[in-house]
Design an enzyme around this catalytic site. Structure first.
Site, PDB file in Angstrom:
ATOM      1  N   GLY A 188      -4.492  -2.033  -0.644  1.00  0.00           N
ATOM      2  CA  GLY A 188      -3.631  -1.743  -1.786  1.00  0.00           C
ATOM      3  C   GLY A 188      -3.413  -0.250  -1.957  1.00  0.00           C
ATOM      4  N   GLN A 198     -12.795   0.728   0.043  1.00  0.00           N
ATOM      5  CA  GLN A 198     -13.141   1.790  -0.896  1.00  0.00           C
ATOM      6  C   GLN A 198     -13.753   1.211  -2.169  1.00  0.00           C
ATOM      7  OE1 GLN A 198      -9.240   3.484  -1.204  1.00  0.00           O
ATOM      8  NE2 GLN A 198      -9.214   4.050   0.971  1.00  0.00           N
ATOM      9  N   PHE A 234      -7.155   7.807   1.086  1.00  0.00           N
ATOM     10  CA  PHE A 234      -8.473   8.054   0.508  1.00  0.00           C
ATOM     11  C   PHE A 234      -9.523   7.509   1.465  1.00  0.00           C
ATOM     12  CE2 PHE A 234      -5.562   8.123  -3.012  1.00  0.00           C
ATOM     13  CZ  PHE A 234      -6.069   9.056  -3.897  1.00  0.00           C
ATOM     14  N   GLY A 276      -2.965   3.511  -4.297  1.00  0.00           N
ATOM     15  CA  GLY A 276      -3.547   4.251  -5.404  1.00  0.00           C
ATOM     16  C   GLY A 276      -4.908   4.844  -5.110  1.00  0.00           C
ATOM     17  N   CYS A 315      -9.448  -1.653   3.775  1.00  0.00           N
ATOM     18  CA  CYS A 315      -8.707  -0.481   3.296  1.00  0.00           C
ATOM     19  C   CYS A 315      -9.061  -0.176   1.837  1.00  0.00           C
ATOM     20  CB  CYS A 315      -7.209  -0.673   3.521  1.00  0.00           C
ATOM     21  SG  CYS A 315      -6.315   0.908   3.542  1.00  0.00           S
ATOM     22  N   PHE A 316      -8.151  -0.378   0.882  1.00  0.00           N
ATOM     23  CA  PHE A 316      -8.468  -0.138  -0.522  1.00  0.00           C
ATOM     24  C   PHE A 316      -9.672  -0.986  -0.919  1.00  0.00           C
ATOM     25  CE2 PHE A 316      -7.702  -0.446  -5.153  1.00  0.00           C
ATOM     26  CZ  PHE A 316      -7.514   0.901  -5.459  1.00  0.00           C
ATOM     27  N   ASN A 334      -3.479   2.826   7.200  1.00  0.00           N
ATOM     28  CA  ASN A 334      -2.605   3.247   6.110  1.00  0.00           C
ATOM     29  C   ASN A 334      -3.487   3.569   4.911  1.00  0.00           C
ATOM     30  OD1 ASN A 334      -0.710   3.683   4.141  1.00  0.00           O
ATOM     31  ND2 ASN A 334      -0.106   1.541   3.944  1.00  0.00           N
ATOM     32  N   GLU A 392      -5.670  -6.931  10.360  1.00  0.00           N
ATOM     33  CA  GLU A 392      -4.568  -7.903  10.234  1.00  0.00           C
ATOM     34  C   GLU A 392      -3.240  -7.328  10.697  1.00  0.00           C
ATOM     35  OE1 GLU A 392      -3.840  -5.419   6.631  1.00  0.00           O
ATOM     36  OE2 GLU A 392      -5.521  -5.944   7.932  1.00  0.00           O
ATOM     37  N   SER A 405       0.816  -1.217   0.000  1.00  0.00           N
ATOM     38  CA  SER A 405       0.000   0.000   0.000  1.00  0.00           C
ATOM     39  C   SER A 405       0.851   1.268   0.000  1.00  0.00           C
ATOM     40  CB  SER A 405      -0.940   0.015   1.211  1.00  0.00           C
ATOM     41  OG  SER A 405      -1.879  -1.035   1.142  1.00  0.00           O
ATOM     42  N   HIS A 421      -6.855  -1.691   9.457  1.00  0.00           N
ATOM     43  CA  HIS A 421      -6.184  -2.974   9.253  1.00  0.00           C
ATOM     44  C   HIS A 421      -6.304  -3.907  10.457  1.00  0.00           C
ATOM     45  CE1 HIS A 421      -4.298  -1.917   5.410  1.00  0.00           C
ATOM     46  NE2 HIS A 421      -4.249  -0.691   5.914  1.00  0.00           N
TER      47      HIS A 421
END
Length: 375
Positions: A231, A263, A304, A233, A259-260, A301, A351, A52, A349
């Site tokens: 991830g 989104q 966005f 971006g 996380c990503f 982390n 994990e 990430s 997170h």
């Protein structure tokens, strides 16, 4: 890039022209990326190897880094992903019974350009007030004006499609520990190894797929559920994974996103996403689980976030959805729960390695969701 010489001069230049001088730490050369800070006092090896952080220059707010060296067990992926590394005081020598090497030497071996001797407190305060921004670190061009021109020409994180750059090239499997209970198909948008470990501990066999996979690819292994990984971006660019998530929702396959992945699932449910000013990065972020009323200390982390109503249930193409978790620092949405289809997300997170582990129960919640649908 060459191995760093002790005490080689280096400079760091932000896109607004703010400049810091220091000495090289890691490889010599130049690097460009988005400057972000993380407040974790431990877990620097996990940070460095987290996909990430791809294309980001990480500033460690903890004043001394490298004390425990590096080892062969704590990597979250097969390489260091950060674009650059900024520390105040690198340890002169590691001292830990698990250490198999020196952090600075590993940075150099993997070509990661870093800088030490920087006033990271001043740099962090600057990023906190001005926002995350593009940055360059150089040990070869020490002219701030020259480096600034190249920093301002570098690509921005907004609009960056990066999951395809960090994903696995082919499918692989992580077997359940002990008795096999369920099968999960995980879309690798930048997955960390500890996700599969956490699932394996609960009797889950995880098939990890490239980010470009189709829903048919995932369903071919007969999964009991689908997982959308963390991830890097801008989630606004990830139309393929969003389409896959919508296909899974249509089929009522249990879904969990982190996380990503949160989104992506948020977009699939019809919500928008936006870039935070300086993001959440660290291991001490307070989050309220609105389902239980408990406050968790969590690892974050993300730069966005999902734009969803915090105090109302929203009607979507897949039924009702509510915000399940919020950050108590700034009220950012940190989780979603679908009420009519088997799907939920968290922006942080559970994990987390090296910790904290307050949110580890979310993997139990995922397994319970699968059990309920299976029954």
């Amino acid at each position: 890039m060459r191995r760093s010489r002790l005490g080689s001069p280096a400079i760091l230049v932000l896109e607004d022209g703010r400049t810091f001088s220091g000495t090289s730490y890691g490889a010599e050369g130049e690097t460009f990326g988005e400057a972000v800070f993380t407040t974790g006092m431990t877990g620097y090896q996990e940070t460095l190897t987290d996909p990430s952080y791809h294309r980001q220059v990480v500033v460690q707010t903890a004043p001394q880094i490298g004390n425990t060296g590096v080892n062969d067990e704590d990597d979250e992926s097969g390489r260091i992903w950060v674009a650059g590394y900024v520390v105040r005081d690198p340890a002169r020598r590691p001292s830990n019974w698990r250490a198999t090497g020196d952090l600075g030497e590993r940075l150099a071996a993997e070509g990661v350009v870093g800088i030490s001797g920087v006033d990271t407190r001043a740099l962090t305060r600057h990023l906190r007030s001005r926002g995350a921004m593009r940055v360059g670190i150089s040990t070869v061009d020490l002219d701030p004006a020259s480096l600034l021109a190249r920093v301002q020409a570098a690509p921005q994180m907004l609009g960056a499609d990066l999951s395809v750059e960090v994903t696995t090239s082919e499918r692989y499997t992580v077997e359940a520990v002990g008795e096999h209970r369920f099968t999960v198909a995980a879309l690798d948008l930048g997955i960390k190894r500890n996700v599969s470990r956490r699932l394996a501990e609960r009797g889950v066999t995880t098939h990890v797929f490239p980010a470009t996979s189709s829903i048919e690819d995932l369903l071919a292994v007969g999964p009991d559920a689908v997982f959308l990984s963390p991830g890097p971006g801008d989630p606004a660019t990830a139309d393929g994974p969003v389409a896959l998530a919508r296909a899974a929702l249509t089929r009522r396959v249990p879904l969990f996103g982190i996380c990503f992945g949160s989104q992506i699932l948020g977009r699939a449910l019809g919500f928008g996403t936006y870039k935070l000013g300086y993001g959440h990065r660290g291991i001490n972020q307070p989050v309220l689980d609105k389902t239980t009323g408990k406050v968790e200390v969590t690892s974050h982390n993300h730069g966005f976030a999902v734009d969803a109503p915090r105090d109302a249930v929203t009607d979507t193409d897949f039924g009702r959805v509510e915000v399940s978790h919020v950050c108590l620092n700034d009220d950012v949405v940190e989780g979603l729960r679908a009420l009519d289809v088997p799907a939920f997300t968290v922006q942080y997170h559970p994990e987390a390695a090296a910790g904290p582990h307050d949110a580890d129960y979310l993997f139990d919640r995922f397994v319970e969701l699968v059990e309920k649908v299976d029954a």
